[in-house]
Design an enzyme around this catalytic site. Structure first.
Site, PDB file in Angstrom:
ATOM      1  N   TYR A  65       6.162  22.484  10.968  1.00  0.00           N
ATOM      2  CA  TYR A  65       6.898  22.402  12.226  1.00  0.00           C
ATOM      3  C   TYR A  65       5.995  22.592  13.422  1.00  0.00           C
ATOM      4  O   TYR A  65       5.052  23.358  13.403  1.00  0.00           O
ATOM      5  CB  TYR A  65       8.110  23.322  12.273  1.00  0.00           C
ATOM      6  CG  TYR A  65       7.912  24.770  11.916  1.00  0.00           C
ATOM      7  CD1 TYR A  65       7.846  25.743  12.897  1.00  0.00           C
ATOM      8  CD2 TYR A  65       7.845  25.167  10.582  1.00  0.00           C
ATOM      9  CE1 TYR A  65       7.697  27.072  12.561  1.00  0.00           C
ATOM     10  CE2 TYR A  65       7.695  26.497  10.249  1.00  0.00           C
ATOM     11  CZ  TYR A  65       7.619  27.449  11.246  1.00  0.00           C
ATOM     12  OH  TYR A  65       7.476  28.768  10.920  1.00  0.00           O
ATOM     13  N   LYS A  83      12.172  41.840   5.843  1.00  0.00           N
ATOM     14  CA  LYS A  83      12.368  41.706   7.290  1.00  0.00           C
ATOM     15  C   LYS A  83      13.621  40.887   7.596  1.00  0.00           C
ATOM     16  O   LYS A  83      14.458  41.284   8.411  1.00  0.00           O
ATOM     17  CB  LYS A  83      11.137  41.054   7.905  1.00  0.00           C
ATOM     18  CG  LYS A  83      11.181  40.883   9.396  1.00  0.00           C
ATOM     19  CD  LYS A  83       9.876  40.249   9.865  1.00  0.00           C
ATOM     20  CE  LYS A  83       9.805  40.075  11.331  1.00  0.00           C
ATOM     21  NZ  LYS A  83       8.514  39.504  11.752  1.00  0.00           N
ATOM     22  N   HIS A  90      15.392  33.213  12.937  1.00  0.00           N
ATOM     23  CA  HIS A  90      14.397  33.671  13.899  1.00  0.00           C
ATOM     24  C   HIS A  90      14.557  32.997  15.260  1.00  0.00           C
ATOM     25  O   HIS A  90      14.961  31.848  15.340  1.00  0.00           O
ATOM     26  CB  HIS A  90      12.984  33.366  13.385  1.00  0.00           C
ATOM     27  CG  HIS A  90      12.724  33.873  12.006  1.00  0.00           C
ATOM     28  ND1 HIS A  90      11.994  33.167  11.080  1.00  0.00           N
ATOM     29  CD2 HIS A  90      13.103  35.019  11.381  1.00  0.00           C
ATOM     30  CE1 HIS A  90      11.920  33.855   9.957  1.00  0.00           C
ATOM     31  NE2 HIS A  90      12.590  34.978  10.108  1.00  0.00           N
ATOM     32  N   ASN A  94       2.876  24.790  12.556  1.00  0.00           N
ATOM     33  CA  ASN A  94       3.030  25.804  11.511  1.00  0.00           C
ATOM     34  C   ASN A  94       3.379  25.139  10.184  1.00  0.00           C
ATOM     35  O   ASN A  94       4.047  24.111  10.158  1.00  0.00           O
ATOM     36  CB  ASN A  94       4.118  26.805  11.894  1.00  0.00           C
ATOM     37  CG  ASN A  94       3.808  27.514  13.197  1.00  0.00           C
ATOM     38  OD1 ASN A  94       2.662  27.773  13.513  1.00  0.00           O
ATOM     39  ND2 ASN A  94       4.839  27.807  13.968  1.00  0.00           N
ATOM     40  N   HIS A 124      16.681  29.924  14.266  1.00  0.00           N
ATOM     41  CA  HIS A 124      16.306  28.913  13.282  1.00  0.00           C
ATOM     42  C   HIS A 124      15.942  29.565  11.960  1.00  0.00           C
ATOM     43  O   HIS A 124      15.348  30.634  11.923  1.00  0.00           O
ATOM     44  CB  HIS A 124      15.098  28.115  13.789  1.00  0.00           C
ATOM     45  CG  HIS A 124      14.522  27.200  12.764  1.00  0.00           C
ATOM     46  ND1 HIS A 124      13.333  27.470  12.111  1.00  0.00           N
ATOM     47  CD2 HIS A 124      14.982  26.035  12.244  1.00  0.00           C
ATOM     48  CE1 HIS A 124      13.093  26.498  11.248  1.00  0.00           C
ATOM     49  NE2 HIS A 124      14.073  25.619  11.308  1.00  0.00           N
ATOM     50  N   LYS A 130      11.304  23.662  18.450  1.00  0.00           N
ATOM     51  CA  LYS A 130      10.624  23.356  17.194  1.00  0.00           C
ATOM     52  C   LYS A 130      11.029  21.968  16.735  1.00  0.00           C
ATOM     53  O   LYS A 130      12.169  21.541  16.930  1.00  0.00           O
ATOM     54  CB  LYS A 130      11.023  24.347  16.091  1.00  0.00           C
ATOM     55  CG  LYS A 130      10.631  25.775  16.351  1.00  0.00           C
ATOM     56  CD  LYS A 130      11.123  26.680  15.236  1.00  0.00           C
ATOM     57  CE  LYS A 130      10.779  28.126  15.515  1.00  0.00           C
ATOM     58  NZ  LYS A 130      11.349  29.020  14.507  1.00  0.00           N
ATOM     59  N   ARG A 136      14.638  31.746   4.700  1.00  0.00           N
ATOM     60  CA  ARG A 136      13.777  32.262   5.769  1.00  0.00           C
ATOM     61  C   ARG A 136      14.565  32.140   7.069  1.00  0.00           C
ATOM     62  O   ARG A 136      15.033  31.070   7.420  1.00  0.00           O
ATOM     63  CB  ARG A 136      12.490  31.446   5.877  1.00  0.00           C
ATOM     64  CG  ARG A 136      11.565  31.593   4.677  1.00  0.00           C
ATOM     65  CD  ARG A 136      10.320  30.730   4.893  1.00  0.00           C
ATOM     66  NE  ARG A 136       9.452  30.737   3.747  1.00  0.00           N
ATOM     67  CZ  ARG A 136       8.220  31.244   3.744  1.00  0.00           C
ATOM     68  NH1 ARG A 136       7.725  31.788   4.831  1.00  0.00           N
ATOM     69  NH2 ARG A 136       7.488  31.198   2.648  1.00  0.00           N
ATOM     70  N   ARG A 196       0.808  -1.218   0.000  1.00  0.00           N
ATOM     71  CA  ARG A 196       0.000   0.000   0.000  1.00  0.00           C
ATOM     72  C   ARG A 196       0.841   1.269   0.000  1.00  0.00           C
ATOM     73  O   ARG A 196       0.372   2.329  -0.367  1.00  0.00           O
ATOM     74  CB  ARG A 196      -0.904   0.034   1.243  1.00  0.00           C
ATOM     75  CG  ARG A 196      -1.872  -1.126   1.331  1.00  0.00           C
ATOM     76  CD  ARG A 196      -2.497  -1.183   2.699  1.00  0.00           C
ATOM     77  NE  ARG A 196      -1.451  -1.484   3.698  1.00  0.00           N
ATOM     78  CZ  ARG A 196      -1.642  -1.502   5.005  1.00  0.00           C
ATOM     79  NH1 ARG A 196      -2.840  -1.239   5.506  1.00  0.00           N
ATOM     80  NH2 ARG A 196      -0.657  -1.800   5.832  1.00  0.00           N
TER      81      ARG A 196
END
Length: 182
Positions: A132, A167, A62, A48, A119, A72, A59, A23
């Site tokens: 995450y 940003k 942060h 998220n 991160h 996370k 990205r 499967r």
């Protein structure tokens, strides 16, 4: 699940064990018992999801200040990325060290990013989707970031990022921002 501690203290690469038959496959992405056995968080308050449509999108980097610092668990659902972390814990033996782990839809690996780490991620393909789990709620007043290309860390990527948000491009360097924001 297989938990392997990385070279950064407290950060883990987690490999899901796939059970395959005609499967397809089945795997567990999270098991509170196994996480607890490794001394890792077992309660998450947000899940998220992000999509980066262009290859070489960056990205990050942060983080949130205590008491809103986040753990996370990051997984790539589609495409491929380099998941980048920097240890920002002043008392850690790996303070200011960084690493990245390649996470892809095919390798089914996850990265556990501990509290006190910055991160971010760098996409290697178009249409890279990331999921995450986070153990703290987002708090705008505690949000911070650092430049990924800050010489203080020396992060090297296989290609120069071509897409970076305004940003993220305008975060301050570690020396001018971090110590003021602890």
């Amino acid at each position: 699940m297989k938990f392997t501690e990385t070279i950064l203290s407290g950060a883990y690469c987690i490999e899901m064990e796939r059970h395959t038959d005609a499967r397809g496959f089945f795997t567990r992405q999270f098991c509170s018992r196994e996480f607890a056995e490794h001394g890792l968080p077992t309660q998450f308050v947000q899940i998220n999801n992000s999509l980066s449509t262009q290859k070489y999108t960056l990205r990050g980097m942060h983080y949130q200040l205590p008491p809103y610092a986040e753990t996370k668990i990051v997984r790539c659902l589609r495409g491929a990325l380099l998941d980048i972390i920097i240890d920002l814990r002043p008392d850690s033996p790996t303070f200011k060290q960084w690493l990245y782990e390649e996470l892809t839809a095919d390798n089914h690996r996850m990265l556990l990013v501990p509290k006190g780490f910055a991160h971010g991620f760098f996409t290697l393909t178009e249409d890279t989707e990331v999921l995450y789990l986070v153990d703290e709620f987002y708090a705008l007043q505690a949000e911070r970031g650092l430049r990924w290309d800050d010489p203080e860390f020396g992060i090297t990527l296989p290609h120069t990022p071509t897409v970076v948000s305004e940003k993220d491009a305008n975060w301050q360097s570690f020396n001018s921002a971090y110590h003021l924001n602890q």
